[in-house]
Design a protein around this motif. Structure first.
Motif, PDB file in Angstrom:
ATOM      1  N   THR A 110      -0.231   3.260  -2.915  1.00 48.80           N
ATOM      2  CA  THR A 110      -0.357   5.126  -2.858  1.00 48.80           C
ATOM      3  C   THR A 110       0.626   6.212  -3.220  1.00 48.80           C
ATOM      4  O   THR A 110      -0.174   6.856  -4.064  1.00 48.80           O
ATOM      5  CB  THR A 110      -0.297   5.014  -1.517  1.00 48.80           C
ATOM      6  OG1 THR A 110      -1.253   4.143  -1.117  1.00 48.80           O
ATOM      7  CG2 THR A 110      -0.953   6.201  -0.924  1.00 48.80           C
ATOM      8  N   GLU A 154       0.856  -0.841   0.068  1.00 50.84           N
ATOM      9  CA  GLU A 154       0.308  -0.182  -0.265  1.00 50.84           C
ATOM     10  C   GLU A 154       0.795   1.509   0.088  1.00 50.84           C
ATOM     11  O   GLU A 154       0.244   2.242  -0.837  1.00 50.84           O
ATOM     12  CB  GLU A 154      -0.781  -0.126   0.890  1.00 50.84           C
ATOM     13  CG  GLU A 154      -2.140   1.155   0.864  1.00 50.84           C
ATOM     14  CD  GLU A 154      -2.788   1.194   2.657  1.00 50.84           C
ATOM     15  OE1 GLU A 154      -3.728   1.879   3.128  1.00 50.84           O
ATOM     16  OE2 GLU A 154      -3.014   0.236   3.032  1.00 50.84           O
ATOM     17  N   GLY A 188      -8.949   5.289  -5.484  1.00 56.92           N
ATOM     18  CA  GLY A 188      -7.557   4.859  -4.641  1.00 56.92           C
ATOM     19  C   GLY A 188      -7.742   3.363  -5.806  1.00 56.92           C
ATOM     20  O   GLY A 188      -7.261   2.486  -4.401  1.00 56.92           O
TER      21      GLY A 188
END
Length: 366
Positions: free
Chosen positions: A131, A127, A176
Protein backbone atom coordinates in the motif's frame (compact mmCIF):
# COMPACT_ATOMS: atom_id res chain seq x y z
CA UNK A 1 26.38 -5.75 -15.33
CA UNK A 2 24.96 -5.78 -11.80
CA UNK A 3 21.54 -6.93 -10.68
CA UNK A 4 20.26 -5.89 -7.27
CA UNK A 5 17.47 -7.45 -5.22
CA UNK A 6 16.21 -5.34 -2.32
CA UNK A 7 15.15 -7.27 0.79
CA UNK A 8 12.14 -5.52 2.35
CA UNK A 9 9.44 -6.14 4.91
CA UNK A 10 8.07 -4.95 8.21
CA UNK A 11 10.43 -4.79 11.20
CA UNK A 12 11.27 -8.11 12.89
CA UNK A 13 10.20 -10.45 10.08
CA UNK A 14 13.71 -11.83 9.58
CA UNK A 15 15.09 -9.52 6.87
CA UNK A 16 18.53 -9.02 8.38
CA UNK A 17 18.80 -12.64 9.52
CA UNK A 18 18.07 -13.75 5.96
CA UNK A 19 20.50 -11.19 4.54
CA UNK A 20 23.27 -12.40 6.85
CA UNK A 21 22.60 -15.99 5.84
CA UNK A 22 22.43 -15.22 2.13
CA UNK A 23 25.68 -13.28 2.09
CA UNK A 24 27.35 -15.42 4.76
CA UNK A 25 28.31 -12.30 6.66
CA UNK A 26 27.22 -10.50 9.78
CA UNK A 27 27.22 -7.16 7.96
CA UNK A 28 23.64 -6.44 8.94
CA UNK A 29 22.96 -6.26 12.67
CA UNK A 30 20.13 -8.66 13.46
CA UNK A 31 18.37 -7.40 16.58
CA UNK A 32 14.95 -7.83 18.12
CA UNK A 33 13.74 -4.25 17.78
CA UNK A 34 12.46 -2.07 14.91
CA UNK A 35 14.84 -0.18 12.62
CA UNK A 36 17.99 -2.06 13.64
CA UNK A 37 19.04 -1.72 10.00
CA UNK A 38 19.48 2.01 9.39
CA UNK A 39 21.58 2.05 6.22
CA UNK A 40 21.09 -0.48 3.44
CA UNK A 41 23.71 -3.21 3.49
CA UNK A 42 24.76 -4.71 0.20
CA UNK A 43 26.08 -8.24 -0.18
CA UNK A 44 27.28 -9.99 -3.30
CA UNK A 45 26.06 -13.59 -3.46
CA UNK A 46 27.59 -16.27 -5.65
CA UNK A 47 24.95 -18.02 -7.76
CA UNK A 48 25.23 -21.81 -7.33
CA UNK A 49 25.41 -23.56 -10.70
CA UNK A 50 26.67 -27.13 -11.07
CA UNK A 51 27.26 -26.57 -14.79
CA UNK A 52 30.16 -24.22 -14.03
CA UNK A 53 32.02 -26.88 -12.05
CA UNK A 54 31.46 -29.39 -14.86
CA UNK A 55 32.81 -26.98 -17.47
CA UNK A 56 35.82 -26.10 -15.30
CA UNK A 57 36.69 -29.77 -14.86
CA UNK A 58 36.61 -30.38 -18.62
CA UNK A 59 38.61 -27.23 -19.38
CA UNK A 60 41.05 -28.04 -16.55
CA UNK A 61 40.67 -24.47 -15.32
CA UNK A 62 42.94 -23.21 -12.57
CA UNK A 63 40.21 -20.89 -11.29
CA UNK A 64 36.40 -21.05 -11.11
CA UNK A 65 34.42 -17.78 -10.90
CA UNK A 66 30.63 -17.94 -10.41
CA UNK A 67 28.29 -15.16 -11.41
CA UNK A 68 26.76 -13.06 -8.64
CA UNK A 69 23.63 -11.26 -7.55
CA UNK A 70 23.59 -8.32 -5.13
CA UNK A 71 21.19 -8.36 -2.18
CA UNK A 72 20.40 -5.11 -0.42
CA UNK A 73 19.10 -5.22 3.15
CA UNK A 74 16.77 -2.22 3.42
CA UNK A 75 15.52 -0.64 6.64
CA UNK A 76 12.12 -1.83 7.91
CA UNK A 77 8.99 -0.01 6.80
CA UNK A 78 5.90 1.00 8.75
CA UNK A 79 2.49 2.33 7.79
CA UNK A 80 2.73 5.94 6.63
CA UNK A 81 6.08 5.55 4.87
CA UNK A 82 4.74 7.22 1.71
CA UNK A 83 4.16 10.31 3.87
CA UNK A 84 7.60 10.12 5.45
CA UNK A 85 6.65 8.19 8.60
CA UNK A 86 9.40 6.17 10.28
CA UNK A 87 12.22 5.74 7.80
CA UNK A 88 9.78 6.02 4.90
CA UNK A 89 11.57 8.47 2.62
CA UNK A 90 14.83 6.59 2.95
CA UNK A 91 13.07 3.26 2.41
CA UNK A 92 11.34 4.40 -0.76
CA UNK A 93 14.53 5.95 -2.12
CA UNK A 94 16.45 2.72 -1.60
CA UNK A 95 13.71 0.69 -3.28
CA UNK A 96 14.00 2.81 -6.43
CA UNK A 97 17.63 1.71 -6.81
CA UNK A 98 16.99 -2.06 -6.96
CA UNK A 99 15.90 -4.23 -9.88
CA UNK A 100 13.57 -6.51 -7.93
CA UNK A 101 11.94 -6.66 -4.52
CA UNK A 102 12.44 -9.64 -2.20
CA UNK A 103 9.58 -9.24 0.28
CA UNK A 104 10.18 -11.20 3.48
CA UNK A 105 7.00 -12.21 5.30
CA UNK A 106 6.85 -13.71 8.76
CA UNK A 107 5.10 -17.07 8.62
CA UNK A 108 6.00 -18.42 12.06
CA UNK A 109 4.78 -17.98 15.63
CA UNK A 110 7.30 -17.06 18.35
CA UNK A 111 6.30 -15.30 21.56
CA UNK A 112 9.93 -14.28 22.13
CA UNK A 113 10.06 -12.16 18.97
CA UNK A 114 7.75 -9.18 18.97
CA UNK A 115 5.72 -8.30 15.89
CA UNK A 116 5.30 -4.64 15.08
CA UNK A 117 1.50 -5.15 14.87
CA UNK A 118 1.35 -7.72 17.72
CA UNK A 119 0.01 -10.45 15.44
CA UNK A 120 1.32 -12.82 12.77
CA UNK A 121 -0.55 -12.19 9.52
CA UNK A 122 1.70 -12.29 6.42
CA UNK A 123 -1.00 -11.08 4.03
CA UNK A 124 -1.71 -8.07 6.21
CA UNK A 125 2.03 -7.39 6.44
CA UNK A 126 2.35 -7.59 2.66
CA UNK A 127 -0.55 -5.19 2.25
CA UNK A 128 1.08 -2.59 4.52
CA UNK A 129 4.26 -2.50 2.44
CA UNK A 130 2.51 -2.69 -0.93
CA UNK A 131 0.00 0.00 0.00
CA UNK A 132 2.82 2.41 0.83
CA UNK A 133 4.53 1.66 -2.49
CA UNK A 134 1.25 2.15 -4.37
CA UNK A 135 0.51 5.42 -2.56
CA UNK A 136 3.94 6.71 -3.50
CA UNK A 137 3.44 5.77 -7.17
CA UNK A 138 -0.08 7.16 -7.14
CA UNK A 139 1.09 10.52 -5.80
CA UNK A 140 3.79 10.66 -8.47
CA UNK A 141 1.57 9.71 -11.42
CA UNK A 142 -1.28 12.03 -10.50
CA UNK A 143 1.16 14.85 -11.20
CA UNK A 144 3.08 13.36 -14.12
CA UNK A 145 0.26 11.96 -16.26
CA UNK A 146 -1.70 15.24 -16.68
CA UNK A 147 1.54 17.09 -17.46
CA UNK A 148 2.50 14.51 -20.11
CA UNK A 149 -1.03 14.56 -21.57
CA UNK A 150 -0.86 18.34 -21.88
CA UNK A 151 2.45 18.17 -23.76
CA UNK A 152 1.09 15.35 -25.91
CA UNK A 153 -1.92 17.47 -26.91
CA UNK A 154 0.54 20.08 -28.17
CA UNK A 155 2.11 17.62 -30.59
CA UNK A 156 4.82 15.96 -28.48
CA UNK A 157 4.56 12.31 -29.63
CA UNK A 158 6.75 10.89 -26.85
CA UNK A 159 4.78 12.75 -24.21
CA UNK A 160 1.55 11.40 -25.71
CA UNK A 161 2.87 7.83 -25.50
CA UNK A 162 4.08 8.46 -21.96
CA UNK A 163 0.67 9.74 -20.92
CA UNK A 164 -0.93 6.65 -22.46
CA UNK A 165 1.18 3.99 -20.77
CA UNK A 166 1.56 5.78 -17.41
CA UNK A 167 -2.14 6.62 -17.53
CA UNK A 168 -2.85 2.89 -17.68
CA UNK A 169 -0.61 2.40 -14.63
CA UNK A 170 -2.44 5.23 -12.84
CA UNK A 171 -5.80 3.53 -13.38
CA UNK A 172 -4.45 0.26 -12.02
CA UNK A 173 -3.15 2.00 -8.92
CA UNK A 174 -6.49 3.71 -8.38
CA UNK A 175 -8.03 0.22 -8.42
CA UNK A 176 -5.56 -0.94 -5.77
CA UNK A 177 -3.43 -2.93 -8.22
CA UNK A 178 0.35 -2.68 -8.77
CA UNK A 179 1.76 -0.89 -11.81
CA UNK A 180 3.58 -4.06 -12.96
CA UNK A 181 0.23 -5.26 -14.37
CA UNK A 182 0.46 -2.49 -17.00
CA UNK A 183 0.58 -3.82 -20.57
CA UNK A 184 2.55 -1.51 -22.92
CA UNK A 185 1.30 -1.87 -26.51
CA UNK A 186 4.75 -1.72 -28.14
CA UNK A 187 8.48 -1.43 -27.47
CA UNK A 188 8.34 2.37 -27.29
CA UNK A 189 5.69 2.31 -24.58
CA UNK A 190 7.65 -0.40 -22.76
CA UNK A 191 10.72 1.85 -22.81
CA UNK A 192 8.78 4.84 -21.53
CA UNK A 193 7.11 2.74 -18.84
CA UNK A 194 10.51 1.54 -17.64
CA UNK A 195 11.73 5.13 -17.51
CA UNK A 196 8.85 5.88 -15.14
CA UNK A 197 10.77 4.03 -12.38
CA UNK A 198 7.58 3.11 -10.55
CA UNK A 199 8.04 1.23 -7.29
CA UNK A 200 5.17 -1.16 -7.94
CA UNK A 201 6.45 -1.93 -11.44
CA UNK A 202 9.34 -3.90 -9.97
CA UNK A 203 9.02 -7.71 -9.93
CA UNK A 204 8.33 -9.19 -6.49
CA UNK A 205 9.47 -12.38 -4.80
CA UNK A 206 7.73 -13.25 -1.53
CA UNK A 207 10.00 -15.10 0.89
CA UNK A 208 7.92 -16.97 3.47
CA UNK A 209 10.08 -17.11 6.59
CA UNK A 210 8.89 -20.24 8.41
CA UNK A 211 9.99 -22.15 11.50
CA UNK A 212 12.54 -24.96 11.22
CA UNK A 213 9.88 -27.68 11.23
CA UNK A 214 8.10 -26.15 8.22
CA UNK A 215 11.17 -25.50 6.06
CA UNK A 216 10.47 -28.43 3.74
CA UNK A 217 6.81 -27.98 2.86
CA UNK A 218 5.72 -24.70 4.41
CA UNK A 219 2.58 -24.19 6.51
CA UNK A 220 -0.91 -22.71 6.39
CA UNK A 221 0.46 -19.15 6.48
CA UNK A 222 2.88 -19.70 3.63
CA UNK A 223 0.16 -21.38 1.55
CA UNK A 224 -1.84 -18.14 1.76
CA UNK A 225 1.19 -16.20 0.53
CA UNK A 226 1.68 -18.56 -2.42
CA UNK A 227 -1.97 -18.06 -3.39
CA UNK A 228 -1.50 -14.29 -3.26
CA UNK A 229 1.66 -14.48 -5.36
CA UNK A 230 -0.13 -16.50 -8.03
CA UNK A 231 -2.99 -13.99 -8.14
CA UNK A 232 -0.63 -10.99 -8.33
CA UNK A 233 1.74 -12.34 -10.95
CA UNK A 234 4.54 -12.54 -8.37
CA UNK A 235 6.66 -15.46 -7.10
CA UNK A 236 7.11 -17.08 -3.69
CA UNK A 237 9.52 -19.43 -1.92
CA UNK A 238 9.67 -20.97 1.55
CA UNK A 239 12.80 -20.38 3.65
CA UNK A 240 13.69 -20.80 7.31
CA UNK A 241 16.01 -17.90 8.11
CA UNK A 242 16.88 -19.67 11.38
CA UNK A 243 18.14 -22.73 9.51
CA UNK A 244 20.08 -20.59 7.06
CA UNK A 245 21.73 -18.78 9.97
CA UNK A 246 22.77 -22.13 11.47
CA UNK A 247 24.19 -23.27 8.14
CA UNK A 248 26.41 -20.20 7.93
CA UNK A 249 28.02 -21.08 11.27
CA UNK A 250 28.73 -24.68 10.21
CA UNK A 251 31.72 -26.23 8.56
CA UNK A 252 30.84 -26.58 4.84
CA UNK A 253 31.41 -30.33 5.05
CA UNK A 254 28.68 -30.66 7.69
CA UNK A 255 26.00 -28.70 5.87
CA UNK A 256 24.87 -31.50 3.58
CA UNK A 257 24.30 -33.90 6.47
CA UNK A 258 22.44 -31.23 8.44
CA UNK A 259 20.12 -30.49 5.52
CA UNK A 260 19.53 -34.21 4.98
CA UNK A 261 18.59 -34.65 8.65
CA UNK A 262 15.98 -31.92 8.17
CA UNK A 263 14.64 -33.54 5.02
CA UNK A 264 15.92 -30.71 2.79
CA UNK A 265 17.67 -31.18 -0.54
CA UNK A 266 19.16 -27.70 -0.81
CA UNK A 267 19.66 -24.47 1.09
CA UNK A 268 17.22 -21.59 1.14
CA UNK A 269 19.95 -19.60 -0.60
CA UNK A 270 19.69 -21.81 -3.67
CA UNK A 271 15.90 -21.43 -3.79
CA UNK A 272 15.99 -17.65 -3.37
CA UNK A 273 18.75 -17.22 -5.96
CA UNK A 274 16.98 -19.39 -8.53
CA UNK A 275 13.71 -17.57 -7.97
CA UNK A 276 15.49 -14.22 -8.15
CA UNK A 277 17.08 -15.19 -11.44
CA UNK A 278 13.73 -16.20 -12.89
CA UNK A 279 12.09 -13.08 -11.46
CA UNK A 280 14.59 -10.79 -13.17
CA UNK A 281 14.44 -12.70 -16.45
CA UNK A 282 18.14 -13.56 -16.42
CA UNK A 283 20.24 -16.30 -17.97
CA UNK A 284 23.80 -17.53 -17.65
CA UNK A 285 26.50 -18.06 -20.24
CA UNK A 286 30.01 -19.35 -19.64
CA UNK A 287 33.56 -18.70 -20.73
CA UNK A 288 36.12 -21.47 -20.26
CA UNK A 289 39.86 -21.99 -20.56
CA UNK A 290 42.92 -23.23 -18.69
CA UNK A 291 43.23 -20.03 -16.67
CA UNK A 292 39.61 -19.85 -15.52
CA UNK A 293 36.02 -20.87 -16.15
CA UNK A 294 33.52 -18.14 -15.39
CA UNK A 295 29.75 -17.70 -15.35
CA UNK A 296 28.19 -14.45 -16.57
CA UNK A 297 24.71 -13.00 -16.12
CA UNK A 298 22.75 -11.28 -18.89
CA UNK A 299 19.06 -10.50 -19.54
CA UNK A 300 17.11 -13.29 -21.23
CA UNK A 301 16.80 -11.19 -24.41
CA UNK A 302 20.53 -10.42 -24.67
CA UNK A 303 22.17 -10.78 -28.06
CA UNK A 304 25.78 -11.82 -28.56
CA UNK A 305 27.27 -8.27 -28.52
CA UNK A 306 25.47 -7.51 -25.22
CA UNK A 307 26.86 -10.70 -23.73
CA UNK A 308 30.32 -9.68 -24.88
CA UNK A 309 29.77 -6.31 -23.21
CA UNK A 310 29.11 -8.05 -19.89
CA UNK A 311 32.78 -9.07 -19.98
CA UNK A 312 34.18 -5.76 -21.23
CA UNK A 313 32.71 -2.77 -23.04
CA UNK A 314 35.46 -3.04 -25.69
CA UNK A 315 34.24 -6.54 -26.55
CA UNK A 316 30.81 -5.14 -27.40
CA UNK A 317 32.13 -2.13 -29.32
CA UNK A 318 34.42 -4.24 -31.49
CA UNK A 319 32.27 -7.37 -31.67
CA UNK A 320 32.90 -9.54 -34.72
CA UNK A 321 31.39 -12.91 -33.85
CA UNK A 322 30.86 -15.40 -31.04
CA UNK A 323 32.17 -18.95 -31.20
CA UNK A 324 29.33 -20.82 -29.51
CA UNK A 325 29.00 -24.28 -27.99
CA UNK A 326 25.83 -25.47 -26.26
CA UNK A 327 26.46 -26.75 -22.73
CA UNK A 328 25.27 -30.28 -23.56
CA UNK A 329 27.61 -30.44 -26.56
CA UNK A 330 30.52 -29.06 -24.53
CA UNK A 331 30.06 -31.82 -21.95
CA UNK A 332 29.29 -34.74 -24.28
CA UNK A 333 32.13 -33.90 -26.69
CA UNK A 334 34.75 -33.22 -24.02
CA UNK A 335 35.17 -29.48 -24.44
CA UNK A 336 36.07 -26.99 -27.15
CA UNK A 337 38.37 -29.20 -29.22
CA UNK A 338 35.87 -32.05 -29.36
CA UNK A 339 33.00 -29.70 -30.22
CA UNK A 340 35.05 -28.07 -32.98
CA UNK A 341 36.05 -31.42 -34.45
CA UNK A 342 32.43 -32.65 -34.39
CA UNK A 343 31.18 -29.50 -36.08
CA UNK A 344 29.21 -28.42 -32.99
CA UNK A 345 31.07 -25.13 -32.53
CA UNK A 346 28.97 -22.49 -34.26
CA UNK A 347 29.92 -19.04 -35.53
CA UNK A 348 27.19 -16.62 -34.41
CA UNK A 349 26.78 -12.97 -35.39
CA UNK A 350 25.32 -9.78 -33.93
CA UNK A 351 21.69 -10.93 -34.04
CA UNK A 352 22.24 -14.19 -32.17
CA UNK A 353 20.23 -14.38 -28.94
CA UNK A 354 22.43 -16.04 -26.34
CA UNK A 355 20.96 -19.23 -24.89
CA UNK A 356 21.17 -20.21 -21.24
CA UNK A 357 24.22 -22.44 -20.77
CA UNK A 358 26.09 -21.36 -23.92
CA UNK A 359 29.87 -21.60 -23.72
CA UNK A 360 31.16 -18.59 -25.66
CA UNK A 361 34.42 -17.26 -27.05
CA UNK A 362 34.17 -13.75 -28.47
CA UNK A 363 36.10 -12.43 -31.42
CA UNK A 364 36.44 -8.67 -31.46
CA UNK A 365 38.50 -5.83 -32.89
CA UNK A 366 39.19 -2.49 -31.17
Amino acid sequence: MGFRCGIVGLPNVGKSTLFNALTETQAAQAANYPFCTIEPNVGQVAVPDERLETIAAIAKSAKVVPTQLAFVDIAGLVKGASKGEGLGNQFLGNIREVDAIVHVLRCFEDDDIQHVNNRVDPLSDAEVVETELMLSDLDSLEKRVPAAAKRGASGDKEAKATASVLGQALELLREGKPARLTEPKDEEEARLFAQGQLLTAKPVLYVCNVGEGDAGSGNVLSERVFAKAKADGAMAVVVSAAIEAELVAMDPAERGEYLSDLGLEETGLARVIRAGYELLGLKTFFTAGPKESRAWTVPATAKAPQAAGAIHTDFEKGFIRAETIAFTDYVSLGGEAGAREAGRLRQEGKEYIVQDGDVLLFKFNV
